[in-house]
Design an enzyme around this catalytic site. Sequence first.
Site, PDB file in Angstrom:
ATOM      1  CG  LEU A  11      -2.018  -1.114   1.175  1.00 24.04           C
ATOM      2  CD1 LEU A  11      -2.925  -1.020   2.392  1.00 24.04           C
ATOM      3  CD2 LEU A  11      -2.835  -1.056  -0.110  1.00 24.04           C
ATOM      4  CG  ASN A 103      10.218  -0.899 -12.146  1.00 26.14           C
ATOM      5  OD1 ASN A 103       9.590  -1.207 -13.149  1.00 26.14           O
ATOM      6  ND2 ASN A 103      10.363   0.348 -11.737  1.00 26.14           N
ATOM      7  CB  SER A 129       5.226   2.437 -17.437  1.00 28.42           C
ATOM      8  OG  SER A 129       5.806   3.716 -17.607  1.00 28.42           O
ATOM      9  CE  LYS A 184       7.613   0.221 -15.972  1.00 25.05           C
ATOM     10  NZ  LYS A 184       8.613   0.501 -14.971  1.00 25.05           N
ATOM     11  CG  HIS A 187       8.802   2.041 -20.466  1.00 25.57           C
ATOM     12  ND1 HIS A 187       9.114   2.596 -19.236  1.00 25.57           N
ATOM     13  CD2 HIS A 187       7.795   2.796 -20.959  1.00 25.57           C
ATOM     14  CE1 HIS A 187       8.328   3.634 -19.011  1.00 25.57           C
ATOM     15  NE2 HIS A 187       7.521   3.777 -20.034  1.00 25.57           N
ATOM     16  CG  ASN A 188      11.694   1.617 -16.419  1.00 26.06           C
ATOM     17  OD1 ASN A 188      10.598   1.793 -16.948  1.00 26.06           O
ATOM     18  ND2 ASN A 188      11.815   1.310 -15.145  1.00 26.06           N
ATOM     19  CD  GLU A 191      11.172   6.636 -16.979  1.00 27.36           C
ATOM     20  OE1 GLU A 191      11.567   6.942 -15.833  1.00 27.36           O
ATOM     21  OE2 GLU A 191      10.278   5.801 -17.186  1.00 27.36           O
ATOM     22  CE  LYS A 261      13.121   4.792  -6.912  1.00 26.05           C
ATOM     23  NZ  LYS A 261      11.677   4.623  -6.604  1.00 26.05           N
ATOM     24  CB  SER A 479      38.985 -16.617 -28.869  1.00 23.98           C
ATOM     25  OG  SER A 479      40.265 -16.047 -29.020  1.00 23.98           O
TER      26      SER A 479
END
Length: 482
Positions: A11, A103, A129, A184, A187-188, A191, A261, A479
């Site tokens: 909450l 997230n 979002s 998402k 998306h961030n 952003e 974040k 390689s």
Amino acid sequence: MNQADIAVVGLAVMGQNLILNMADHGITVVAYNRTTSKVDEFLQGPAKGKSIIGAYSVDQMLSLLKRPRRVMFMVKAGAVVDEMIHQIAPHMEAGDILIDGGNSHYADTARRQVELADRGLLYVGSGVSGGEEGARNGPSIMPGGAKEAWHHVAPIFQAIAAKTDAGEPCCDWVGDGGSGHFVKMVHNGIEYGDMQLIAEAWTLLRGVGNVDDQKMAQTFATWNQGELSSYLIEITAAILLRKEADGSLLVDHILDAAGQKGTGKWTGINALDAGVPLTLITEAVFARGLSALKSERVAASKVISAELVPVTVGDNFLGDVHDALLASKLISYAQGFMLMRAVAVERSWLLDYGKVALMWRGGCIIRSAFLSKIRDAFDRNPDISCLLVDPWFSALIAKLQPGWRRAVSAAVLAGVPVPAMSSALSFFDGYRSAQSGASLIQAQRDFFGAHTYERTDRPRGEFHHTDWIGSGAFAKSGSYSA
């Protein structure tokens, strides 16, 4: 009595607003929080008189739900989600649904889906979002995971999601595993790029164009009526009008040290792992890191000087910065979709990129006018390798190029850092170049490490080695891709 459609755990602001949004759409919601005093505060405050029921234990929460029981977490990503699952999953039955709306890192979501499938539970990792406003009035929702859960959660999610002008919900099924949270995450990352680009445009207009504060706010408001129309441009215009009691701009009193974040960092790390040149978003992440070195920058400004070239900007400098901002923004989205395609192939996700663009069309932080053009591009060619080769995008970029180059050049001469705009331009020039300097890099790698190279006069996939120092050795590294 089993009467509620869904339970929401957590909450904080996002959880509360999402619950209120659901109640507005006739959905009966159980509100639960580990600190149960928050349940009472919510019920006696914003939730009063709405179709919201409080629960004070996991057993009580589950007893109030219709079957299959749907429980959505709106909690901090990481260990808290695992703890919630540990507390709730043992009390659930086969066919019940757990939804993570935070997230979370997509790899964690994929792991949780597999673990819970062994118990017969359906797990959904859903990106949400739009911030507080979006959660309350209509977010963009990006669900993925156990497909069997979709028809049970779709009526709720599509009811509360933002809608396009045509009434389409900005929510659709993304795919298996952690794909919802992956989309998402991208998306961030976009952003991060958008915010950095806008900050660079503001700095350019101020530092090189000498645009006054009032005209600056008007400029962003005007831009929001055209091709740059977007949520972030809209709020930038509002931010640049907010003043202190003494008449000074509030933004001038905000410390220039940007926080983060982690989702932008995750996007960059995934791009490096996938070998996708996500240059703009990664530069935006690094720019935030550089901004955080505030005390070091202040000290350095006193001892490091730069030889700057006087810049005289033309009457159309506002237009040049507009074009640089829009062109760079197009690059950011193009790179983001390149990353989604690469990881989708790697993980066997069947992503519908046109639907992804639609989900971002409203409600989310990066919502903007030209997202419909991205959807159109994938409708024209679902297998397009990069948006820059789509006719609409290539024509627009061609129109924007002169102003874009002038703006970046002015910034470089004036010593104004524009890492995102300049990296976008470098990517553009690199992507459109049939020939690059990488042939010399391969020669160097073969010289010091016998890593081999491919030849322009031989088929791809055929590898060669030169004995550069006449050692007579014939062994190859093996390689090539290291």
